[in-house]
Design a protein around this motif. Structure first.
Motif, PDB file in Angstrom:
ATOM      1  N   CYS A 176     -14.476 -47.091  -3.520  1.00 12.18           N
ATOM      2  CA  CYS A 176     -12.623 -46.467  -4.795  1.00 12.18           C
ATOM      3  C   CYS A 176     -12.125 -47.334  -4.967  1.00 12.18           C
TER       4      CYS A 176
ATOM      5  N   LEU B 171     -14.329 -39.452  -1.304  1.00 11.41           N
ATOM      6  CA  LEU B 171     -14.666 -37.859  -0.487  1.00 11.41           C
ATOM      7  C   LEU B 171     -16.327 -38.206  -1.178  1.00 11.41           C
ATOM      8  N   LEU B 172     -16.088 -38.242  -2.699  1.00 10.03           N
ATOM      9  CA  LEU B 172     -17.884 -37.946  -3.298  1.00 10.03           C
ATOM     10  C   LEU B 172     -18.973 -38.908  -2.221  1.00 10.03           C
TER      11      LEU B 172
ATOM     12  N   SER C 175     -18.448 -40.358   0.000  1.00  6.82           N
ATOM     13  CA  SER C 175     -18.554 -39.919   1.826  1.00  6.82           C
ATOM     14  C   SER C 175     -19.515 -38.792   1.957  1.00  6.82           C
ATOM     15  N   PHE C 176     -19.378 -38.065   1.288  1.00  7.85           N
ATOM     16  CA  PHE C 176     -20.462 -36.165   1.802  1.00  7.85           C
ATOM     17  C   PHE C 176     -21.865 -36.239   1.162  1.00  7.85           C
ATOM     18  N   THR C 177     -21.374 -37.466   0.014  1.00 10.01           N
ATOM     19  CA  THR C 177     -22.824 -36.784  -0.697  1.00 10.01           C
ATOM     20  C   THR C 177     -23.879 -38.142  -0.948  1.00 10.01           C
ATOM     21  N   GLY C 178     -23.078 -39.833  -0.686  1.00 10.07           N
ATOM     22  CA  GLY C 178     -23.741 -40.945  -0.713  1.00 10.07           C
ATOM     23  C   GLY C 178     -24.064 -41.105  -2.629  1.00 10.07           C
TER      24      GLY C 178
END
Length: 185
Positions: free
Chosen positions: A69, A95-96, A98-101
């Motif tokens: 990041c 964030l993208l 982390s939450f979706t990979g």
């Protein structure tokens, strides 16, 4: 295109030439294939380094492998020309990821923007596949490309533009360096 029969008759009767409409340069008649009339491709520039030349800048390679990041935020700040700060882009990417990979869905858009800004070749694979298959290498290549074009990646777009205005070395698209007056006593 030739004038119609009625236009020729009008010219003969009144002695006035009827202008013949000329189609615009990019006009493609409806009965031909657009592929036959495709405009010639502009010459695209190759990338300054290859996709797998990550060890040309080992510091950035390490940072990108540990926390992509950061590299993405730096690239996005320059590509967006300061409209979205490095921190905001990096957080959105993180964030993208982390939450979706799938941070590659976001970062591939910036690769496309970068290629568009500098007329860079796409390469053997589309941008999204490059990011999906080898995200760290793609981010490092984009970072190196901007760095090789004169950007100081650690200071962001606004500071780079300030340096350029002041004529400081290392800023992108600068003229010749300003020489001092020499030695004085």
């Amino acid at each position: 295109m030739y004038p119609s029969q009625s236009a020729q008759a009008y010219e003969h009767k009144y002695g006035v030439t009827v202008p013949v409409p000329v189609p615009p340069e990019n006009h493609i008649p409806p009965y031909t294939s657009p592929a036959m009339h495709a405009p010639p491709q502009r010459g695209l520039t190759p990338w300054s380094t290859g996709l797998c030349h990550c060890f040309d800048d080992p510091g950035n390679c390490l940072i990108t492998c540990i926390c992509p990041c950061i590299t993405f935020g730096q690239v996005a700040d320059i590509v967006d020309r300061g409209s979205c700060p490095c921190v905001a882009s990096g957080i959105a990417y993180g964030l993208l990821l982390s939450f979706t990979g799938l941070g590659c869905l976001y970062s591939c858009l910036y690769r496309s923007k970068l290629r568009g800004q500098y007329d860079l070749e796409e390469g053997p694979l589309p941008d999204c596949l490059v990011h999906f298959c080898c995200e760290p290498c793609a981010l490092c290549q984009e970072y190196r490309e901007l760095k090789n074009r004169g950007f100081d990646m650690g200071i962001g777009w606004n500071a780079n533009m300030d340096r350029q205005r002041r004529g400081v070395m290392g800023a992108p698209a600068m003229g010749a360096p300003v020489m001092g007056g020499g030695m004085t006593r």
